[in-house]
Design an enzyme around this catalytic site. Structure first.
Site, PDB file in Angstrom:
ATOM      1  N   ARG A  18      40.776  73.468  64.194  1.00  0.00           N
ATOM      2  CA  ARG A  18      40.224  72.169  64.591  1.00  0.00           C
ATOM      3  C   ARG A  18      39.513  72.270  65.947  1.00  0.00           C
ATOM      4  NH1 ARG A  18      40.035  68.908  68.813  1.00  0.00           N
ATOM      5  NH2 ARG A  18      42.224  69.326  69.271  1.00  0.00           N
ATOM      6  N   ASP A  19      40.278  72.465  67.012  1.00  0.00           N
ATOM      7  CA  ASP A  19      39.668  72.471  68.347  1.00  0.00           C
ATOM      8  C   ASP A  19      38.664  73.610  68.444  1.00  0.00           C
ATOM      9  OD1 ASP A  19      39.164  72.323  71.129  1.00  0.00           O
ATOM     10  OD2 ASP A  19      41.177  71.610  71.524  1.00  0.00           O
ATOM     11  N   HIS A 210      48.464  71.257  76.384  1.00  0.00           N
ATOM     12  CA  HIS A 210      47.241  71.650  75.655  1.00  0.00           C
ATOM     13  C   HIS A 210      46.248  72.085  76.727  1.00  0.00           C
ATOM     14  CE1 HIS A 210      44.097  70.777  72.392  1.00  0.00           C
ATOM     15  NE2 HIS A 210      43.345  70.843  73.491  1.00  0.00           N
ATOM     16  N   HIS A 212      43.039  74.186  78.071  1.00  0.00           N
ATOM     17  CA  HIS A 212      41.815  74.986  77.915  1.00  0.00           C
ATOM     18  C   HIS A 212      41.780  75.990  79.062  1.00  0.00           C
ATOM     19  CE1 HIS A 212      39.837  73.007  74.466  1.00  0.00           C
ATOM     20  NE2 HIS A 212      40.706  72.065  74.763  1.00  0.00           N
ATOM     21  N   CYS A 243      35.460  71.092  73.554  1.00  0.00           N
ATOM     22  CA  CYS A 243      35.166  69.763  73.024  1.00  0.00           C
ATOM     23  C   CYS A 243      33.679  69.541  73.187  1.00  0.00           C
ATOM     24  CB  CYS A 243      35.955  68.712  73.792  1.00  0.00           C
ATOM     25  SG  CYS A 243      35.518  67.041  73.314  1.00  0.00           S
ATOM     26  N   ASN A 252      40.634  76.967  74.129  1.00  0.00           N
ATOM     27  CA  ASN A 252      42.044  76.814  74.479  1.00  0.00           C
ATOM     28  C   ASN A 252      42.610  78.173  74.853  1.00  0.00           C
ATOM     29  OD1 ASN A 252      41.415  74.774  72.175  1.00  0.00           O
ATOM     30  ND2 ASN A 252      43.180  73.943  73.236  1.00  0.00           N
TER      31      ASN A 252
HETATM   32  P1  HMG Z   1      31.296  54.795  66.718  1.00  0.00           P
HETATM   33  O1  HMG Z   1      29.859  55.147  66.501  1.00  0.00           O
HETATM   34  O2  HMG Z   1      31.632  53.928  67.885  1.00  0.00           O
HETATM   35  O3  HMG Z   1      31.961  54.197  65.392  1.00  0.00           O
HETATM   36  O4  HMG Z   1      32.089  56.154  66.853  1.00  0.00           O
HETATM   37  P2  HMG Z   1      31.662  52.940  64.525  1.00  0.00           P
HETATM   38  O5  HMG Z   1      32.991  52.422  64.066  1.00  0.00           O
HETATM   39  O6  HMG Z   1      30.732  52.000  65.244  1.00  0.00           O
HETATM   40  O7  HMG Z   1      30.908  53.553  63.256  1.00  0.00           O
HETATM   41  C1  HMG Z   1      29.602  54.115  63.374  1.00  0.00           C
HETATM   42  C2  HMG Z   1      29.348  55.047  62.203  1.00  0.00           C
HETATM   43  O8  HMG Z   1      30.305  56.092  62.184  1.00  0.00           O
HETATM   44  C3  HMG Z   1      29.468  54.367  60.844  1.00  0.00           C
HETATM   45  O9  HMG Z   1      28.564  55.057  59.971  1.00  0.00           O
HETATM   46  C4  HMG Z   1      30.854  54.692  60.405  1.00  0.00           C
HETATM   47  O10 HMG Z   1      30.987  54.697  58.994  1.00  0.00           O
HETATM   48  C5  HMG Z   1      31.015  56.103  60.949  1.00  0.00           C
HETATM   49  P3  HMG Z   1      27.076  54.500  59.666  1.00  0.00           P
HETATM   50  O11 HMG Z   1      27.303  53.107  59.171  1.00  0.00           O
HETATM   51  O12 HMG Z   1      26.340  54.575  60.990  1.00  0.00           O
HETATM   52  O13 HMG Z   1      26.560  55.469  58.653  1.00  0.00           O
HETATM   53  N1  HMG Z   1      32.419  56.417  61.233  1.00  0.00           N
HETATM   54  C6  HMG Z   1      33.098  57.429  60.671  1.00  0.00           C
HETATM   55  N2  HMG Z   1      32.749  58.342  59.753  1.00  0.00           N
HETATM   56  C7  HMG Z   1      33.700  59.232  59.377  1.00  0.00           C
HETATM   57  N3  HMG Z   1      34.953  59.236  59.869  1.00  0.00           N
HETATM   58  C8  HMG Z   1      35.329  58.336  60.787  1.00  0.00           C
HETATM   59  C9  HMG Z   1      34.380  57.377  61.216  1.00  0.00           C
HETATM   60  N4  HMG Z   1      34.435  56.361  62.081  1.00  0.00           N
HETATM   61  C10 HMG Z   1      33.239  55.777  62.090  1.00  0.00           C
HETATM   62  N5  HMG Z   1      36.562  58.362  61.282  1.00  0.00           N
HETATM   63  C11 HMG Z   1      34.064  57.485  66.601  1.00  0.00           C
HETATM   64  C12 HMG Z   1      33.482  56.171  67.085  1.00  0.00           C
HETATM   65  C13 HMG Z   1      35.476  57.592  67.147  1.00  0.00           C
HETATM   66  C14 HMG Z   1      34.083  57.506  65.098  1.00  0.00           C
HETATM   67  C15 HMG Z   1      33.160  58.649  67.123  1.00  0.00           C
HETATM   68  O14 HMG Z   1      33.018  58.482  68.490  1.00  0.00           O
HETATM   69  C16 HMG Z   1      33.759  59.994  66.838  1.00  0.00           C
HETATM   70  O15 HMG Z   1      33.815  60.406  65.684  1.00  0.00           O
HETATM   71  N6  HMG Z   1      34.192  60.703  67.880  1.00  0.00           N
HETATM   72  C17 HMG Z   1      34.897  61.969  67.683  1.00  0.00           C
HETATM   73  C18 HMG Z   1      34.689  62.870  68.825  1.00  0.00           C
HETATM   74  C19 HMG Z   1      35.475  64.127  68.604  1.00  0.00           C
HETATM   75  O16 HMG Z   1      35.846  64.469  67.491  1.00  0.00           O
HETATM   76  N7  HMG Z   1      35.733  64.835  69.707  1.00  0.00           N
HETATM   77  C20 HMG Z   1      36.486  66.075  69.626  1.00  0.00           C
HETATM   78  C21 HMG Z   1      37.919  65.883  69.309  1.00  0.00           C
HETATM   79  S1  HMG Z   1      38.866  65.379  70.714  1.00  0.00           S
HETATM   80  C22 HMG Z   1      39.181  66.863  71.566  1.00  0.00           C
HETATM   81  O17 HMG Z   1      38.686  67.887  71.230  1.00  0.00           O
HETATM   82  C23 HMG Z   1      40.151  66.805  72.699  1.00  0.00           C
HETATM   83  C24 HMG Z   1      41.514  67.423  72.341  1.00  0.00           C
HETATM   84  O18 HMG Z   1      41.385  68.760  71.929  1.00  0.00           O
HETATM   85  C25 HMG Z   1      42.404  67.369  73.583  1.00  0.00           C
HETATM   86  C26 HMG Z   1      41.692  67.921  74.809  1.00  0.00           C
HETATM   87  O19 HMG Z   1      41.398  69.116  74.872  1.00  0.00           O
HETATM   88  O20 HMG Z   1      41.389  67.093  75.669  1.00  0.00           O
HETATM   89  C27 HMG Z   1      42.232  66.632  71.243  1.00  0.00           C
HETATM   90 MG    MG Z   2      41.160  70.440  73.232  1.00  0.00          MG
END
Ligand code: HMG
Ligand code: MG
Length: 306
Positions: A18-19, A210, A212, A243, A252
């Site tokens: 995933r990450d 967690h 990095h 990320c 990580n």
């Molecule tokens: P948004 O644009 O504000 O969402 O995004 P929305 O609710 O307004 O929807 C907009 C569009 O997105 C719509 O589609 C929805 O259907 C679609 P459209 O009508 O434009 O075609 N949508 C989705 N599609 C699939 N799955 C969903 C989903 N939700 C909405 N779940 C949202 C908000 C949270 C969805 C967006 O910002 C997003 O996907 N962000 C993810 C970012 C991400 O994955 N970052 C990496 C993971 S976190 C990380 O790595 C940190 C971690 O490792 C810890 C650390 O190291 O810090 C965990």
């Molecule tokens: Mg991370």
């Protein structure tokens, strides 16, 4: 050092699929991701963060989440977790029968906006029905607190911010929090302060680290956490990771390096380091680079010697 606090067994949550793979520029086919998960479980990893049910517009690398989850041949004793930022993601995830879901928030307002397009308060309001639905279905719920030490947009983050987000997560029923140094700027005392902040809300069995490794501090931070009795960590095979919304942050801490550290300290993990190195070599070969792990490099070099 307080040796009495050092745990005798550590649980590693492998977050490479995933990450790690969320941050790759080149497309990684679902079949390769599935094979990686198979190799990781064969190496003895019992907790695998497989994928994220996020917007494919935001993170195209995770668009095959349902395919990957469906393709994994489950092994008994292994738990599979997935990231779900909202109800839409949760509803898609639940069809694939994960054991655990992860909601991911941040101790930094700016990072919350960049990563999930909402404020911290809004994120908690979004997570609340997700957590409720997950618990109602008997799924475990973990929360990630990103930028627990530093933020690419806001700089240093005070431990009080970590405590605040931990309190908010606890208030909506999140069972466990991961204290995440998203951009790898932490050093041992800062990381200990962030963990202590989370420990004002959660017990020692409900928190994980967690880290990095951007500045090469992740192993030192892991050791500093062990000294506090923390016994659960997210790690990533071959040091994959990052990320997409934390530019410049690298992977990580490598699972191989952490396993080498732990085994060398007599701490059990249940992981076979040789098989883990093979899993890391498999994905690194696919990505056409060397594993970003000192222990894996050393062991691969040793194997290559006549
Ligand atoms: P948004 O644009 O504000 O969402 O995004 P929305 O609710 O307004 O929807 C907009 C569009 O997105 C719509 O589609 C929805 O259907 C679609 P459209 O009508 O434009 O075609 N949508 C989705 N599609 C699939 N799955 C969903 C989903 N939700 C909405 N779940 C949202 C908000 C949270 C969805 C967006 O910002 C997003 O996907 N962000 C993810 C970012 C991400 O994955 N970052 C990496 C993971 S976190 C990380 O790595 C940190 C971690 O490792 C810890 C650390 O190291 O810090 C965990
Ligand atoms: Mg991370």
């Amino acid at each position: 050092m307080n040796p009495s606090r050092i745990p005798s067994r550590v649980k590693l949550v492998e977050v490479g699929p995933r990450d790690g793979l969320q941050n790759e520029k080149q497309p990684v086919p679902a079949a390769v991701k599935i094979e990686l998960v198979h190799r990781l479980q064969a190496a003895g990893l019992t907790e695998i963060e497989v994928t994220s049910f996020v917007s494919p517009k935001w993170v195209p690398q995770m668009a095959d989440a349902a395919i990957v989850m469906a393709g994994v041949q489950r092994q008994s004793g292994v738990r599979y977790s997935v990231l779900t930022p909202n109800l839409q993601g949760f509803e898609a995830a639940v069809k694939t029968q994960p054991d655990e879901i992860v909601v991911f928030g941040a101790a930094s307002e700016a990072f919350s906006q960049k990563n999930i397009n909402c404020s911290i308060a809004e994120s908690i309001a979004r997570f609340q029905p997700v957590v409720q639905a997950a618990l109602a279905q008997g799924l475990a719920v973990r929360g990630a607190i990103s930028c627990a030490v530093g933020c690419p947009y806001e700089g240093d983050i005070a431990p009080e911010r970590v405590a605040m987000v931990a309190r908010l997560m606890h208030g909506i029923g999140v069972q466990h929090v991961g204290v995440a140094d998203t951009i790898g700027v932490g050093t041992p005392l800062k990381v200990q302060r962030a963990l202590e902040a989370a420990l004002t809300v959660y017990g020692i069995n409900q928190i994980s680290g967690h880290f990095h490794d951007t500045y090469g501090m992740a192993l030192a931070n892991t050791l500093a956490s062990l000294q506090m009795g923390v016994w659960q960590f997210d790690t990533s095979v071959a040091g994959l990771g990052g990320c997409p919304y934390a530019k410049g942050a690298t992977g990580n801490v490598a699972t191989e390096d952490v396993v080498y550290l732990l085994h060398g300290m007599g701490i059990e993990t249940g992981i076979n380091l040789d098989k883990l190195v093979d899993a890391g070599a498999f994905i690194s070969d696919f990505l056409q680079r060397k594993p970003n792990s000192r222990a894996a490099t050393a062991l691969l070099n040793k194997r290559a010697q006549p």
